[in-house]
Design a protein around this motif. Structure first.
Motif, PDB file in Angstrom:
ATOM      1  N   SER A  23       0.830  -1.206   0.000  1.00  0.00           N
ATOM      2  CA  SER A  23       0.000   0.000   0.000  1.00  0.00           C
ATOM      3  C   SER A  23       0.861   1.251   0.000  1.00  0.00           C
ATOM      4  N   LEU A  24       1.940   1.229   0.784  1.00  0.00           N
ATOM      5  CA  LEU A  24       2.825   2.380   0.840  1.00  0.00           C
ATOM      6  C   LEU A  24       3.477   2.624  -0.513  1.00  0.00           C
ATOM      7  N   HIS A  25       3.848   1.529  -1.188  1.00  0.00           N
ATOM      8  CA  HIS A  25       4.460   1.667  -2.510  1.00  0.00           C
ATOM      9  C   HIS A  25       3.472   2.295  -3.493  1.00  0.00           C
ATOM     10  N   ILE A  26       2.220   1.806  -3.461  1.00  0.00           N
ATOM     11  CA  ILE A  26       1.198   2.359  -4.345  1.00  0.00           C
ATOM     12  C   ILE A  26       0.974   3.829  -4.040  1.00  0.00           C
ATOM     13  N   TYR A  27       0.990   4.173  -2.718  1.00  0.00           N
ATOM     14  CA  TYR A  27       0.803   5.567  -2.325  1.00  0.00           C
ATOM     15  C   TYR A  27       1.914   6.439  -2.890  1.00  0.00           C
ATOM     16  N   ASN A  28       3.169   5.960  -2.758  1.00  0.00           N
ATOM     17  CA  ASN A  28       4.300   6.748  -3.226  1.00  0.00           C
ATOM     18  C   ASN A  28       4.245   6.957  -4.733  1.00  0.00           C
ATOM     19  N   GLU A  29       3.766   5.935  -5.463  1.00  0.00           N
ATOM     20  CA  GLU A  29       3.681   6.050  -6.912  1.00  0.00           C
ATOM     21  C   GLU A  29       2.692   7.143  -7.319  1.00  0.00           C
ATOM     22  N   ALA A  30       1.623   7.287  -6.541  1.00  0.00           N
ATOM     23  CA  ALA A  30       0.565   8.234  -6.906  1.00  0.00           C
ATOM     24  C   ALA A  30       0.648   9.532  -6.112  1.00  0.00           C
ATOM     25  N   ALA A  31       1.731   9.733  -5.358  1.00  0.00           N
ATOM     26  CA  ALA A  31       1.802  10.896  -4.473  1.00  0.00           C
ATOM     27  C   ALA A  31       1.761  12.200  -5.257  1.00  0.00           C
ATOM     28  N   LEU A  32       0.997  13.141  -4.748  1.00  0.00           N
ATOM     29  CA  LEU A  32       0.887  14.462  -5.356  1.00  0.00           C
ATOM     30  C   LEU A  32       1.719  15.492  -4.612  1.00  0.00           C
ATOM     31  N   GLY A  33       2.175  15.128  -3.406  1.00  0.00           N
ATOM     32  CA  GLY A  33       2.932  16.052  -2.585  1.00  0.00           C
ATOM     33  C   GLY A  33       2.217  16.342  -1.277  1.00  0.00           C
ATOM     34  N   THR A  51      -2.222  30.982   6.783  1.00  0.00           N
ATOM     35  CA  THR A  51      -0.828  31.170   6.419  1.00  0.00           C
ATOM     36  C   THR A  51      -0.358  29.933   5.651  1.00  0.00           C
ATOM     37  N   VAL A  52      -0.156  30.101   4.349  1.00  0.00           N
ATOM     38  CA  VAL A  52       0.328  29.013   3.506  1.00  0.00           C
ATOM     39  C   VAL A  52       1.852  28.984   3.634  1.00  0.00           C
ATOM     40  N   LEU A  53       2.364  27.926   4.246  1.00  0.00           N
ATOM     41  CA  LEU A  53       3.791  27.863   4.544  1.00  0.00           C
ATOM     42  C   LEU A  53       4.590  27.308   3.370  1.00  0.00           C
ATOM     43  N   ARG A  54       4.403  26.016   3.059  1.00  0.00           N
ATOM     44  CA  ARG A  54       5.229  25.385   2.025  1.00  0.00           C
ATOM     45  C   ARG A  54       4.566  24.116   1.528  1.00  0.00           C
ATOM     46  N   ALA A  55       5.056  23.637   0.391  1.00  0.00           N
ATOM     47  CA  ALA A  55       4.679  22.324  -0.137  1.00  0.00           C
ATOM     48  C   ALA A  55       5.955  21.542  -0.403  1.00  0.00           C
ATOM     49  N   LYS A  56       5.850  20.222  -0.368  1.00  0.00           N
ATOM     50  CA  LYS A  56       7.016  19.371  -0.615  1.00  0.00           C
ATOM     51  C   LYS A  56       6.626  18.223  -1.536  1.00  0.00           C
ATOM     52  N   GLY A  57       7.585  17.863  -2.405  1.00  0.00           N
ATOM     53  CA  GLY A  57       7.410  16.700  -3.264  1.00  0.00           C
ATOM     54  C   GLY A  57       6.242  16.800  -4.211  1.00  0.00           C
ATOM     55  N   LEU A  58       5.989  17.998  -4.755  1.00  0.00           N
ATOM     56  CA  LEU A  58       4.864  18.151  -5.674  1.00  0.00           C
ATOM     57  C   LEU A  58       5.059  17.344  -6.950  1.00  0.00           C
ATOM     58  N   ILE A 133      -2.814  20.362  -9.307  1.00  0.00           N
ATOM     59  CA  ILE A 133      -1.912  19.325  -8.815  1.00  0.00           C
ATOM     60  C   ILE A 133      -2.610  18.475  -7.762  1.00  0.00           C
ATOM     61  N   GLY A 134      -3.228  19.106  -6.788  1.00  0.00           N
ATOM     62  CA  GLY A 134      -3.929  18.380  -5.743  1.00  0.00           C
ATOM     63  C   GLY A 134      -4.586  19.351  -4.786  1.00  0.00           C
ATOM     64  N   CYS A 154      -1.399  15.520   3.222  1.00  0.00           N
ATOM     65  CA  CYS A 154      -1.164  14.990   1.881  1.00  0.00           C
ATOM     66  C   CYS A 154      -2.167  15.605   0.916  1.00  0.00           C
ATOM     67  N   LEU A 155      -1.666  16.027  -0.245  1.00  0.00           N
ATOM     68  CA  LEU A 155      -2.574  16.499  -1.276  1.00  0.00           C
ATOM     69  C   LEU A 155      -3.334  15.314  -1.872  1.00  0.00           C
ATOM     70  N   GLU A 156      -4.585  15.552  -2.224  1.00  0.00           N
ATOM     71  CA  GLU A 156      -5.435  14.509  -2.776  1.00  0.00           C
ATOM     72  C   GLU A 156      -6.017  14.955  -4.105  1.00  0.00           C
ATOM     73  N   HIS A 157      -6.473  13.978  -4.897  1.00  0.00           N
ATOM     74  CA  HIS A 157      -7.227  14.298  -6.089  1.00  0.00           C
ATOM     75  C   HIS A 157      -8.593  14.834  -5.671  1.00  0.00           C
ATOM     76  N   PRO A 158      -9.152  15.811  -6.406  1.00  0.00           N
ATOM     77  CA  PRO A 158     -10.503  16.274  -6.060  1.00  0.00           C
ATOM     78  C   PRO A 158     -11.498  15.146  -6.239  1.00  0.00           C
ATOM     79  N   PRO A 159     -12.561  15.125  -5.433  1.00  0.00           N
ATOM     80  CA  PRO A 159     -13.564  14.069  -5.570  1.00  0.00           C
ATOM     81  C   PRO A 159     -14.211  14.122  -6.943  1.00  0.00           C
ATOM     82  N   PRO A 160     -14.408  12.967  -7.608  1.00  0.00           N
ATOM     83  CA  PRO A 160     -15.008  12.961  -8.945  1.00  0.00           C
ATOM     84  C   PRO A 160     -16.471  13.372  -8.892  1.00  0.00           C
TER      85      PRO A 160
END
Length: 355
Positions: A23-33, A51-58, A133-134, A154-160
């Motif tokens: 599951s972690l591998h699948i998560y990393n493959e689809a990660a949005l940041g 206050t929007v601080l930062r994003a990582k791994g976008l 992006i997410g 974690c950023l997510e895809h918007p709900p369909p």
């Protein structure tokens, strides 16, 4: 503005413990940041600071393997144009740092219990349309008044968006839920911004008060009546092609048989957050005021053609929610100035005059 300091504040941290390796591998493959930000609600000023601080791994969105990210804020439910805020764009980065505070004004405690803040990370593209992006969504009820809360999500895809057929299948037999959903969508379409009003019923001066105020002359002295203060608007819907409006406010006290109750503020040019700070007085006994309706409408001024209706609110003993509470607080507290924010809706009142 609140600063980007979260020391000692409760933190929502990422937690991947307990996930199976696959599951972690699948998560990393689809990660949005991931996105890091802080929220603070100031009850006294009715302000929500993000206050929007930062994003990582976008997720890379451009051919160079990078992105040009920015963050959009949107309060749900709510009209998009009336409450959308955005940060600056950081060029060529998958780990952008903004440290930028965006503020919503006119946010009530009721909003904090029922609304959700949507934070969308997008890639700016000058040649084509911007790409999403997410996103991350936070129910505002998780934020306690006058406390800074830190989020690292974690950023997510918007709900369909479900198709009408699939939606009909999924919601068959639960008509109550569907009606609530439709009502919420209708409400979100109606909101056109916020208006800060002050109301104060001023009792008539006694003879002694008149003597003290004016030396006993008796001319030009005040009778009892309603003082209406049009303070400011926030996050108005944009009505002009330049993305702004030229707003002004009209007020009526109805019924108005002789049509003498209309007052207008000055027009504020090219703004969605105008400050008026104008007061208007209606000479009227308290007993009659209980049978009146205060109609407040916001308009976009257009030279040479009909002005555009932005939104309005009506206050009377027959109103509901915040409008009713504000009206009753004014009638019950003679002499006290009562301020309250109101949601503007696109329901056009009976007064259709555009002048």
């Amino acid at each position: 503005m609140s600063s980007a300091s979260g020391t000692g504040n409760p933190t929502d941290k990422l937690d991947f413990t307990g996930l199976p390796p696959d599951s972690l591998h699948i998560y990393n493959e689809a990660a949005l940041g991931t996105l890091e930000f802080e929220l603070r609600y100031e009850r006294s000023s009715s302000e929500l600071h993000c206050t929007v601080l930062r994003a990582k791994g976008l997720k890379p969105m451009d051919f160079n393997g990078l992105s040009d990210p920015y963050v959009k804020l949107h309060l749900l439910p709510g009209a998009c144009k009336a409450n959308k805020l955005k940060t600056k764009t950081i060029r060529n980065s998958l780990n952008p740092v903004w440290n930028e505070t965006l503020t919503y004004v006119g946010i009530t405690e009721e909003d904090m219990h029922r609304r959700t803040l949507r934070l969308t990370v997008c890639d700016e593209d000058k040649l084509t349309h911007n790409e999403l992006i997410g996103e991350s969504r936070v129910p505002l009820k998780r934020v306690k008044p006058d406390q800074t809360k830190h989020f690292h999500t974690c950023l997510e895809h918007p709900p369909p968006m479900p198709s009408p057929t699939a939606m009909g299948e999924a919601l068959r037999g639960i008509s109550c839920y569907l009606r609530e959903w439709e009502n919420e969508q209708l409400h979100s379409l109606e909101e056109r911004g916020r208006l800060l009003l002050s109301l104060q019923f001023l009792p008539p001066l006694s003879l002694e008060d008149k003597d003290v105020e004016g030396g006993g002359g008796g001319e030009g002295r005040r009778s009892g009546g309603l003082c209406v203060g049009v303070k400011r608007c926030a996050h108005l819907a944009a009505m002009d092609v330049n993305g702004f409006s030229d707003p002004y406010v009209k007020i009526y006290l109805k019924p108005d048989i002789q049509k003498k109750s209309k007052h207008k503020t000055t027009v504020m040019k090219k703004t969605l957050n105008p400050e008026f700070n104008e007061e208007f007085f209606y000479e009227i006994p308290l007993a009659e005021l209980a049978n009146k309706t205060l109609e407040v409408t916001v308009w976009d001024y257009d030279l040479g053609r009909s002005n555009d209706f932005i939104g309005g609110v009506s206050l009377s003993c027959h109103s509901q929610g915040d409008a009713l509470r504000h009206w009753m607080d004014c009638l019950k507290n003679k002499g006290r100035r009562v301020e309250r924010w109101h949601i503007l809706t696109n329901e056009l009142p009976q007064t259709l005059s555009h002048d």
